[in-house]
Design an enzyme around this catalytic site. Structure first.
Site, PDB file in Angstrom:
ATOM      1  N   LEU A 113     -40.781  96.760  50.950  1.00 43.40           N
ATOM      2  CA  LEU A 113     -41.154  97.780  51.966  1.00 43.40           C
ATOM      3  C   LEU A 113     -42.273  98.726  51.480  1.00 43.40           C
ATOM      4  CD1 LEU A 113     -37.649  98.820  53.116  1.00 43.40           C
ATOM      5  CD2 LEU A 113     -39.050  97.526  54.084  1.00 43.40           C
ATOM      6  N   GLY A 158     -37.633  94.009  49.440  1.00 42.67           N
ATOM      7  CA  GLY A 158     -37.847  93.469  50.845  1.00 42.67           C
ATOM      8  C   GLY A 158     -38.709  92.064  50.631  1.00 42.67           C
ATOM      9  N   ASN A 181     -33.806  95.142  44.105  1.00 45.94           N
ATOM     10  CA  ASN A 181     -33.561  96.355  43.095  1.00 45.94           C
ATOM     11  C   ASN A 181     -33.369  97.515  43.973  1.00 45.94           C
ATOM     12  OD1 ASN A 181     -36.208  96.595  44.080  1.00 45.94           O
ATOM     13  ND2 ASN A 181     -37.056  97.487  42.342  1.00 45.94           N
ATOM     14  N   GLU A 182     -32.771  97.358  45.287  1.00 42.46           N
ATOM     15  CA  GLU A 182     -32.755  98.595  46.135  1.00 42.46           C
ATOM     16  C   GLU A 182     -31.990  99.554  45.544  1.00 42.46           C
ATOM     17  OE1 GLU A 182     -33.100  95.296  47.060  1.00 42.46           O
ATOM     18  OE2 GLU A 182     -33.994  95.299  49.196  1.00 42.46           O
TER      19      GLU A 182
END
Ligand SMILES: CCCCC/C=C\C/C=C\C=C\CC(=O)SCCNC(=O)CCNC(=O)[C@H](O)C(C)(C)COP(=O)(O)OP(=O)(O)OC[C@H]1O[C@@H](n2cnc3c(N)ncnc32)[C@H](O)[C@@H]1OP(=O)(O)O
Length: 271
Positions: A113, A158, A181-182
């Site tokens: 993102l 993302g 890795n959110e």
């Protein structure tokens, strides 16, 4: 159905996410806008040129989409919308059978993102931005085409999700990372991304991959199933084409219907 506490998610988006995103990148508000455009297929008219389109064969059966959002293929709303439109156009074109997704950038498949898109934006703007990414991912995940991700560099968060939407993932050897890795960035993993990850990796491994937030080397990514194959960089596109050719040898109608039946259940997941 997964129950989601919408109020909690909303206040997170409003209050916390914009600050976390910018802290992660150590940035201010530096969104830059314009990118190159270039496509050569008659039915492609996404209206913005963040994805390069190449026909691969004289029959127009295989198309190579190259993400082209410099410097790291961060998924801007404009890019997400362009990808959605391209995939829908390809789905509607009966000649097209398979899709290879890769990047024009030498070391980055996608950085995920566009974190800068979250800075200084209103709740509605952030929500709208997220929905452009989700729509793009759903469109790719459910495309009637056979899909192969040719991961030629880092595939983070993302970016890793985009690859997981494809049926087969080949990654180039190199000093690249691939991972979700959110949780490290500070984004609670949306249920639909978890569902896609479980679909590709199995529940137990998906949980480890998601909750650790670990960024994997290509070999580690292979071990956990984030990718299906690791190859020398120079072989990446040819290997992807060979895989795709095998995938599209199967009868179109049974393949298409089976893919739809396998994948449509996952569309019930949202946040
Ligand atoms: C609560 C509800 C939530 C709902 C959510 C809805 C949908 C969610 C579905 C999925 C969720 C995904 C979450 C994300 O994707 S968050 C993004 C996480 N990405 C990262 O952590 C990657 C960060 N980037 C890197 O690690 C490196 O840049 C990379 C390894 C990719 C490349 O390294 P390299 O050394 O080549 O390049 P850099 O110098 O680091 O970067 C160049 C330039 O690009 C900027 N940049 C990098 N990543 C991003 C990004 N993701 N968004 C925007 N900009 C990015 C970086 O800041 C540099 O800029 P500048 O300094 O040159 O101006």
């Amino acid at each position: 159905m997964v129950k989601v506490n919408v109020d909690m998610a909303s206040s997170f988006i409003r209050a916390v996410l914009p600050r976390l995103a910018c802290r992660h990148l150590k940035i201010g508000n530096n969104c830059n806008g314009r990118y190159l455009y270039g496509c050569n297929k008659r039915w492609v008219s996404s209206g913005s040129d963040l994805v390069q389109v190449e026909q691969d064969d004289s029959d127009n059966e295989i198309v190579v989409l190259k993400m082209n959002v410099k410097p790291v293929n961060a998924c801007t709303a404009e890019f997400n919308n362009a990808m959605t439109k391209l995939i829908k156009d390809l789905d509607a074109d009966e000649q097209s059978k398979g899709l290879i997704l890769t990047s024009t950038l030498p070391n980055v498949f996608s950085a995920g993102l566009q974190l800068t898109a979250l800075h200084g934006k209103s709740y509605d703007e952030i929500k709208e931005y997220f929905s452009t990414f989700q729509t793009m991912a759903h469109t790719l995940f459910t495309s009637r085409l056979a899909t192969v991700a040719a991961i030629n560099g880092h595939a983070i968060a993302g970016g890793c999700v985009i690859a997981l939407c494809c049926e087969y993932r080949v990654m180039a050897e190199g000093k690249f990372h691939n991972g979700l890795n959110e949780v490290i960035v500070g984004i609670p993993m949306p249920a639909w991304v978890s569902a896609y990850t479980v679909y590709a990796l199995g529940t137990n491994t998906a949980e480890k991959v998601i909750l650790s937030g670990k960024k994997h080397t290509p070999r580690e990514a292979l071990q956990v199933g984030l990718v299906d194959q690791v190859v020398p960089p120079d072989d990446l596109i040819q290997v992807s084409k060979n895989i795709l050719s095998d995938l599209i040898k199967v009868g179109d109608y049974p393949r298409r219907l089976s893919k739809e039946r396998l994948r449509k259940e996952l569309l019930m997941f949202s946040l």
